[in-house]
Design a protein around this motif. Structure first.
Motif, PDB file in Angstrom:
ATOM      1  N   GLN A   1       7.615   7.602   6.114  1.00 47.36           N
ATOM      2  CA  GLN A   1       6.695   7.781   4.636  1.00 47.36           C
ATOM      3  C   GLN A   1       5.341   7.099   4.924  1.00 47.36           C
ATOM      4  O   GLN A   1       4.563   7.008   4.035  1.00 47.36           O
ATOM      5  N   CYS A   2       5.114   6.543   6.220  1.00 47.77           N
ATOM      6  CA  CYS A   2       3.550   5.797   6.183  1.00 47.77           C
ATOM      7  C   CYS A   2       2.825   6.744   7.194  1.00 47.77           C
ATOM      8  O   CYS A   2       3.367   7.013   8.243  1.00 47.77           O
TER       9      CYS A   2
ATOM     10  N   GLY B   1       0.681  -1.335   0.177  1.00 47.96           N
ATOM     11  CA  GLY B   1      -0.217  -0.167   0.037  1.00 47.96           C
ATOM     12  C   GLY B   1       0.822   1.134  -0.094  1.00 47.96           C
ATOM     13  O   GLY B   1       0.649   1.997  -0.941  1.00 47.96           O
ATOM     14  N   PHE B   2       1.896   1.332   0.856  1.00 52.76           N
ATOM     15  CA  PHE B   2       2.679   2.538   1.116  1.00 52.76           C
ATOM     16  C   PHE B   2       3.902   2.547  -0.051  1.00 52.76           C
ATOM     17  O   PHE B   2       4.366   3.764  -0.146  1.00 52.76           O
ATOM     18  N   GLY B   3       4.337   1.496   0.035  1.00 51.17           N
ATOM     19  CA  GLY B   3       5.567   1.387  -1.125  1.00 51.17           C
ATOM     20  C   GLY B   3       6.597   1.736  -0.437  1.00 51.17           C
ATOM     21  O   GLY B   3       7.916   2.074  -1.102  1.00 51.17           O
TER      22      GLY B   3
ATOM     23  N   SER C   1      -1.366  11.785   7.466  1.00 50.36           N
ATOM     24  CA  SER C   1      -1.905  11.030   6.438  1.00 50.36           C
ATOM     25  C   SER C   1      -1.443  11.199   4.998  1.00 50.36           C
ATOM     26  O   SER C   1      -1.084  12.523   4.604  1.00 50.36           O
ATOM     27  N   ARG C   2      -1.002  10.226   4.210  1.00 46.50           N
ATOM     28  CA  ARG C   2      -0.631  10.356   2.971  1.00 46.50           C
ATOM     29  C   ARG C   2      -1.887  10.441   1.957  1.00 46.50           C
ATOM     30  O   ARG C   2      -2.930  10.104   2.597  1.00 46.50           O
ATOM     31  N   GLN C   3      -1.628  10.940   0.722  1.00 45.37           N
ATOM     32  CA  GLN C   3      -2.840  11.230   0.123  1.00 45.37           C
ATOM     33  C   GLN C   3      -3.351  10.022  -0.586  1.00 45.37           C
ATOM     34  O   GLN C   3      -4.564   9.755  -0.608  1.00 45.37           O
ATOM     35  N   GLU C   4      -2.558   9.194  -1.109  1.00 45.67           N
ATOM     36  CA  GLU C   4      -3.291   8.112  -1.783  1.00 45.67           C
ATOM     37  C   GLU C   4      -2.341   6.831  -1.564  1.00 45.67           C
ATOM     38  O   GLU C   4      -0.913   6.840  -1.113  1.00 45.67           O
ATOM     39  N   ILE C   5      -2.721   5.597  -1.929  1.00 54.93           N
ATOM     40  CA  ILE C   5      -1.746   4.307  -1.608  1.00 54.93           C
ATOM     41  C   ILE C   5      -1.746   3.754  -3.235  1.00 54.93           C
ATOM     42  O   ILE C   5      -2.522   4.006  -3.930  1.00 54.93           O
ATOM     43  N   LEU C   6      -0.788   3.146  -2.985  1.00 58.22           N
ATOM     44  CA  LEU C   6      -0.468   2.297  -4.451  1.00 58.22           C
ATOM     45  C   LEU C   6      -1.349   1.066  -4.658  1.00 58.22           C
ATOM     46  O   LEU C   6      -1.773   1.084  -5.812  1.00 58.22           O
TER      47      LEU C   6
END
Lengths: 475, 217
Positions: free
Chosen positions: A348-349, A340-342, A424-429
């Motif tokens: 970074q997560c 998901g996060f790469g 939170s990050r914007q999107e997941i991989l």
């Protein structure tokens, strides 16, 4: 024919190298299911070995085999769905090596002859090397090289230890076949000096493979660079097999009246491992490395419990089961996070609760479990070990044990909270997928169920394992 | 008989010292082949009658094949594919290494005397050789940085441990099937190490393990 338990996955693995990917995936899952059935047969019914001098159904081995086979059944389907997202170049090699890995671990669990056990453990190193290397990055290369070299040297020392144990037999003029059970019956007459030297080499040798500090240096690298299903197997199954070698020789030592010597060594290595893991977890920037250090900590807990004996020994065996269930579940969840996060870097997560809600539940529950909170089994096992330590008159060791465990929980909690609730990050991989969620949840559930209700045969096999060296549940 | 076994053991010791003092990898591989051959011959000369009776001949041929031909052959193939043929900057220099080797021989002699073992026959030299070879292998692994030299160190360590086993244990325990398993592990191990070596060379254009320092805490 007991040998079928390890021959089946070995053959399946060799065949899987040649098959096309889709067929190989089928072989992996079917092989895992068949292996579990054979294991249950070996456990519950009379399943005599063809070569009784080399293999046997000793209770400790069956326990380890059972755990290995059970978690493999859940890891196998997960790894198929995991690999689909990864676009791996050499998937047949991965599948084949997984099965070979299962086969060699089963062989180690069932081994009755010390040298056969050694051969099987060395073989686990060799067949799991491709599993770590499969991503072919420079880091994976480094991790594989360290793994193969450090473990091979460590295990070579264990072979030396077995030679010394043989020598202790010759020096005493005993002529029995070289098997663990006949050594146990003759234990009283063995030469104590050489037995002690042999145990030191065995604990250093297999301790390297089991991840006891200060011989653990390969472990964080290998566990963090391997693909997550392989990490789950390395941590949940392989470490137990290496522990089995130490446990068998420790049994021999106790029967020979040298239990204090081997017990204090185990307590020392165990406490040191927990402490080292705690120190490294505290500032750990990488969540897979954190899980690897947590494995070192838990192996330390098991060594500590076995060293103390009595009720703590029962706790240690419970801990072995629950650590395998929870840690493999955590590594599978970590695989979902990595997809998901790469990234494996905690910073970074973030925002796991919003982006990957179901993975959050499994990861967080795993964290609670491995930290020793109910309703998961580690709560019971660590409590038993602690009570055992105080009852057996090791208050200082017990105090150090609690302090080191607190250190681990503190480091673990910092990372998990930052990943779950942090910015939170914007999107997941790669989005969550039910098929990749089932396995970690099933393993967690098993641990929770086993905490409140233990099937009678399982209870019996733990009792049989520890009764030989005076372990009881009632202290 | 004593003379021939002493000759073999001295050759093994010489191989340890030679390997500590040589910088060329090709020479190292040849030395390993010689040592492998000598180590496989040792058990035959210790107890010729007991050894050569039941199926032993086949096993010793296999052992000679693996230790003296197949493993050095694999290393030779690995060496041919990599660019660097010399150990340029060992962590401990060659002269110092030789001195350490001599120190190891003396230490082993001391340990052997202290252990005061009633060795089978009069094979004190066998134990000295075994301990020196084990220690020399460990030292080689720690003092050299090229991956291929470390593999050679590992092989030497294994040779030493095999000799310890031959020197110390009664030969009734040795079951050829089991010993063959150990050999097979060794062969597969060298094969895997060779593959990793090849990949290290491809990734870094060198086989120096000093490049392998990205992973740490």
């Amino acid at each position: 024919m007991l040998e079928a338990v390890f021959c089946l996955p070995l053959f399946a693995g060799l065949i899987a190298f040649l098959l096309p990917v889709k067929l190989g995936r089928g072989v992996l899952v079917v092989g895992a299911l068949l292996h579990l059935q054979l294991t249950l047969l070996a456990w519950l019914s009379d399943f005599p070995p063809l070569l009784p001098g080399y293999f046997s159904t000793a209770p400790a081995g069956i326990l380890v085999l059972l755990v290995t086979s059970f978690i493999f059944v859940f890891i196998a389907p997960y790894s198929i769905f995991y690999m689909r997202e990864q676009e791996m170049q050499s998937e047949p090699i991965f599948i084949g090596s997984m099965l070979l890995f299962l086969g060699t671990m089963s062989m180690a669990a069932l081994a009755e002859h010390p040298i056969v056990f050694w051969i099987a453990i060395e073989a686990t190193t060799l067949v799991s090397a491709p599993l770590i290397f499969v991503n072919r990055s420079k880091k994976a290369l480094e991790a594989t090289w360290k793994y193969v070299l450090i473990c091979s040297v460590g295990i070579a020392l264990a072979l030396l230890g077995f030679f010394f144990i043989t020598l202790s037999m010759d020096r005493a003029g005993i002529d029995v076949p070289l098997t663990f059970s006949s050594l146990n019956t003759a234990a009283k007459h063995l030469d104590p000096l050489w037995l002690k030297i042999g145990f030191i080499f065995v604990i250093i040798g297999f301790g390297t493979k089991m991840g006891l500090a200060p011989m653990h240096t390969w472990l964080p690298d290998a566990h963090s660079e391997a693909p997550s299903p392989a990490s789950a197997l390395l941590s949940g199954a392989l470490l137990n097999c290496a522990f089995l070698g130490i446990f068998k020789v420790h049994t021999l030592m106790v029967l020979a009246g040298l239990g204090d010597f081997s017990g204090s060594l185990l307590i020392g290595f165990g406490l040191f491992s927990i402490l080292v893991a705690g120190i490294f977890i505290l500032k750990q920037p990488d969540y897979k490395r954190m899980l690897a250090y947590s494995s070192i900590e838990n192996m330390g807990v098991i060594a500590f419990g076995v060293g103390i004996g009595g009720m703590a020994l029962y706790g240690a065996m419970l801990h072995l089961i629950h650590h395998s269930l929870l840690k493999s579940s955590l590594f599978l969840s970590a695989g979902n996070l990595l997809l998901g996060f790469g990234s494996k870097i905690v910073a970074q997560c973030g925002g796991m609760t919003r982006l990957l809600p179901r993975t959050f539940v499994s990861f967080f529950a795993g964290f609670l479990g491995i930290s020793g909170l109910p309703p998961f089994g580690v709560f019971v096992s660590e409590l038993l070990i602690l009570i055992g330590a105080f009852k057996a008159g090791h208050p200082v060791a017990g105090g150090l044990f609690i302090a080191s465990l607190a250190l681990v929980v503190a480091g673990f909690a910092r990372i998990v909270t930052s990943m779950s609730f942090g910015p939170s990050r914007q999107e997941i991989l790669v989005p969550e997928q039910t098929l990749r969620i089932v396995s970690p949840f099933a393993l967690l559930l098993t641990s929770a169920v086993l905490c409140v209700w233990m099937p009678e045969p399982l209870h019996q096999i733990i009792i049989n394992t520890i009764a030989v060296i005076g372990g009881t549940i009632h202290g | 008989m004593i003379n021939s076994i002493d000759l073999i053991l001295v050759l093994i010791l010489l191989a340890v010292l030679l390997s500590l003092g040589s910088s060329r990898m090709m020479a190292l591989i040849k030395i390993m082949a010689l040592q492998g051959a000598m180590v496989s011959l040792v058990p035959i000369f210790i107890e010729p009658q007991a050894r050569l009776s039941n199926g032993g001949i086949l096993f010793f041929q296999l052992m000679l094949l693996i230790k003296a031909v197949l493993i050095p052959g694999l290393l030779y193939m690995a060496l041919n594919r990599i660019a660097i043929k010399r150990e340029v900057e060992p962590l401990i220099g060659y002269h110092a290494s030789l001195l350490v080797g001599l120190g190891l021989v003396m230490l082993s002699a001391y340990i052997t005397r202290r252990m005061g073992l009633s060795l089978p026959g009069d094979y004190a030299l066998l134990l000295i050789t075994a301990i020196t070879t084990t220690g020399g292998g460990l030292f080689l692994m720690m003092s050299r940085t090229k991956a291929i030299t470390q593999v050679i160190g590992y092989l030497m360590l294994e040779n030493g441990i095999y000799l310890v086993g031959t020197a110390l244990t009664k030969h009734t325990h040795n079951i050829y099937l089991v010993e063959f398993g150990v050999l097979l592990d060794l062969l597969a191990g060298v094969m895997i190490m060779g593959i990793i070596l090849h990949n290290i060379n491809r990734a870094f254009d060198d086989v120096d393990t000093a490049y392998l320092e990205q992973l740490k805490d």
